[in-house]
Design a protein around this motif. Structure first.
Motif, PDB file in Angstrom:
ATOM      1  N   GLN A  10       0.820  -1.212   0.000  1.00  0.00           N
ATOM      2  CA  GLN A  10       0.000   0.000   0.000  1.00  0.00           C
ATOM      3  C   GLN A  10       0.856   1.266   0.000  1.00  0.00           C
ATOM      4  OE1 GLN A  10      -2.245  -1.052   3.505  1.00  0.00           O
ATOM      5  NE2 GLN A  10      -4.128  -1.286   2.310  1.00  0.00           N
ATOM      6  N   VAL A  11       1.890   1.288   0.824  1.00  0.00           N
ATOM      7  CA  VAL A  11       2.714   2.501   0.874  1.00  0.00           C
ATOM      8  C   VAL A  11       3.548   2.640  -0.392  1.00  0.00           C
ATOM      9  CG1 VAL A  11       4.753   1.635   2.105  1.00  0.00           C
ATOM     10  CG2 VAL A  11       4.050   4.011   2.383  1.00  0.00           C
ATOM     11  N   THR A  12       4.008   1.531  -0.944  1.00  0.00           N
ATOM     12  CA  THR A  12       4.769   1.591  -2.196  1.00  0.00           C
ATOM     13  C   THR A  12       3.901   2.148  -3.320  1.00  0.00           C
ATOM     14  OG1 THR A  12       6.170  -0.243  -1.510  1.00  0.00           O
ATOM     15  CG2 THR A  12       6.077   0.223  -3.871  1.00  0.00           C
ATOM     16  N   LEU A  13       2.666   1.671  -3.422  1.00  0.00           N
ATOM     17  CA  LEU A  13       1.745   2.184  -4.441  1.00  0.00           C
ATOM     18  C   LEU A  13       1.416   3.655  -4.200  1.00  0.00           C
ATOM     19  CD1 LEU A  13      -0.693  -0.845  -4.835  1.00  0.00           C
ATOM     20  CD2 LEU A  13       0.980  -0.020  -6.506  1.00  0.00           C
ATOM     21  N   ALA A  25      -9.359  12.231  -4.361  1.00  0.00           N
ATOM     22  CA  ALA A  25      -9.404  10.910  -3.720  1.00  0.00           C
ATOM     23  C   ALA A  25      -8.019  10.270  -3.708  1.00  0.00           C
ATOM     24  CB  ALA A  25     -10.412  10.005  -4.424  1.00  0.00           C
ATOM     25  N   GLY A  26      -7.281  10.402  -4.790  1.00  0.00           N
ATOM     26  CA  GLY A  26      -5.924   9.852  -4.852  1.00  0.00           C
ATOM     27  C   GLY A  26      -4.992  10.538  -3.873  1.00  0.00           C
ATOM     28  N   THR A  27      -5.154  11.851  -3.751  1.00  0.00           N
ATOM     29  CA  THR A  27      -4.348  12.608  -2.787  1.00  0.00           C
ATOM     30  C   THR A  27      -4.652  12.143  -1.370  1.00  0.00           C
ATOM     31  OG1 THR A  27      -4.245  14.536  -4.230  1.00  0.00           O
ATOM     32  CG2 THR A  27      -3.869  14.922  -1.885  1.00  0.00           C
ATOM     33  N   ARG A  28      -5.932  12.044  -1.042  1.00  0.00           N
ATOM     34  CA  ARG A  28      -6.339  11.588   0.292  1.00  0.00           C
ATOM     35  C   ARG A  28      -5.767  10.201   0.592  1.00  0.00           C
ATOM     36  NH1 ARG A  28     -11.701  10.451  -0.399  1.00  0.00           N
ATOM     37  NH2 ARG A  28     -10.954   8.384  -0.899  1.00  0.00           N
ATOM     38  N   ASP A  29      -5.899   9.278  -0.343  1.00  0.00           N
ATOM     39  CA  ASP A  29      -5.405   7.917  -0.125  1.00  0.00           C
ATOM     40  C   ASP A  29      -3.894   7.882   0.039  1.00  0.00           C
ATOM     41  OD1 ASP A  29      -8.039   7.089  -0.335  1.00  0.00           O
ATOM     42  OD2 ASP A  29      -7.817   6.303  -2.381  1.00  0.00           O
ATOM     43  N   THR A  34       0.767   7.118   3.487  1.00  0.00           N
ATOM     44  CA  THR A  34       2.136   7.509   3.845  1.00  0.00           C
ATOM     45  C   THR A  34       2.226   7.997   5.295  1.00  0.00           C
ATOM     46  OG1 THR A  34       1.782   9.664   2.758  1.00  0.00           O
ATOM     47  CG2 THR A  34       2.918   7.947   1.487  1.00  0.00           C
ATOM     48  N   LEU A  35       1.215   8.706   5.772  1.00  0.00           N
ATOM     49  CA  LEU A  35       1.197   9.080   7.189  1.00  0.00           C
ATOM     50  C   LEU A  35       1.138   7.826   8.062  1.00  0.00           C
ATOM     51  CD1 LEU A  35      -1.292  12.107   7.431  1.00  0.00           C
ATOM     52  CD2 LEU A  35       1.143  12.134   7.999  1.00  0.00           C
ATOM     53  N   GLY A  36       0.281   6.896   7.678  1.00  0.00           N
ATOM     54  CA  GLY A  36       0.157   5.654   8.439  1.00  0.00           C
ATOM     55  C   GLY A  36       1.455   4.877   8.484  1.00  0.00           C
ATOM     56  N   TRP A  37       2.138   4.814   7.358  1.00  0.00           N
ATOM     57  CA  TRP A  37       3.419   4.099   7.298  1.00  0.00           C
ATOM     58  C   TRP A  37       4.469   4.786   8.184  1.00  0.00           C
ATOM     59  CZ3 TRP A  37       4.854  -0.535   5.562  1.00  0.00           C
ATOM     60  CH2 TRP A  37       6.233  -0.803   5.489  1.00  0.00           C
ATOM     61  N   ILE A 116      10.289   8.993   2.415  1.00  0.00           N
ATOM     62  CA  ILE A 116      10.026   7.652   2.950  1.00  0.00           C
ATOM     63  C   ILE A 116      10.751   6.632   2.094  1.00  0.00           C
ATOM     64  CG2 ILE A 116       8.265   5.882   3.273  1.00  0.00           C
ATOM     65  CD1 ILE A 116       6.361   8.066   4.167  1.00  0.00           C
ATOM     66  N   ARG A 117      11.502   5.792   2.748  1.00  0.00           N
ATOM     67  CA  ARG A 117      12.204   4.682   2.094  1.00  0.00           C
ATOM     68  C   ARG A 117      11.580   3.389   2.599  1.00  0.00           C
ATOM     69  NH1 ARG A 117      14.270   7.822  -1.359  1.00  0.00           N
ATOM     70  NH2 ARG A 117      16.043   9.077  -0.784  1.00  0.00           N
ATOM     71  N   VAL A 118      10.958   2.649   1.704  1.00  0.00           N
ATOM     72  CA  VAL A 118      10.343   1.383   2.080  1.00  0.00           C
ATOM     73  C   VAL A 118      11.391   0.298   1.932  1.00  0.00           C
ATOM     74  CG1 VAL A 118       8.482  -0.239   1.601  1.00  0.00           C
ATOM     75  CG2 VAL A 118       8.119   2.219   1.259  1.00  0.00           C
TER      76      VAL A 118
END
Length: 131
Positions: A10-13, A25-29, A34-37, A116-118
């Motif tokens: 999810q964070v990578t996408l 909607a894309g911005t919100r998601d 990314t905040l969650g990660w 962010i580095r996954v």
């Protein structure tokens, strides 16, 4: 209220999507993922990161813990700035110098966490070893 778990996929996408133009909607998601990660990768309650109106999280261990009222360490910015920082299109120093970030408190510098580095998936590494 329990935090939603954000998966590596999810964070990578979300990071990939944030590299291009997004609708509301894309911005919100992308912001929520990314905040969650960031919060789950840096657990704690000493810094509140706000990206209104899309989301806010508490993260980073150590320092004063926020429970009620205005937290002692707050970082706030718009979604465009957040996603530019997350993807590395904008540095923390440049965003701060341009006034695009409102940051207060001794722990409100997120430059070490952005972009962010996954990390690679361990199963990918293990699959490569068995070949």
């Amino acid at each position: 209220m329990a935090r939603r778990i954000v998966t590596r996929d999810q964070v990578t996408l979300a990071i990939r999507a944030a590299a291009g133009p997004l609708d509301l909607a894309g911005t919100r998601d992308a912001v929520k993922a990314t905040l969650g990660w960031l919060a789950q990768s840096n657990p704690g309650r000493s810094v509140e990161i706000r990206v209104p109106p899309h989301g806010a999280v508490q993260a980073i261990a150590g320092g004063p813990r926020h429970t009620r009222g205005t937290p002692p360490n707050v970082v706030e910015m718009d979604a465009t700035t957040w996603l530019a920082l997350v993807t590395g299109r904008l540095s923390w120093a440049d965003a701060a110098a341009d006034g695009r970030i409102s940051a207060s408190g001794t722990r409100a510098d997120l430059s070490a966490l952005l972009p962010i580095r996954v990390p690679p998936d361990d199963s990918d590494h293990q699959a490569g070893e068995s070949r």
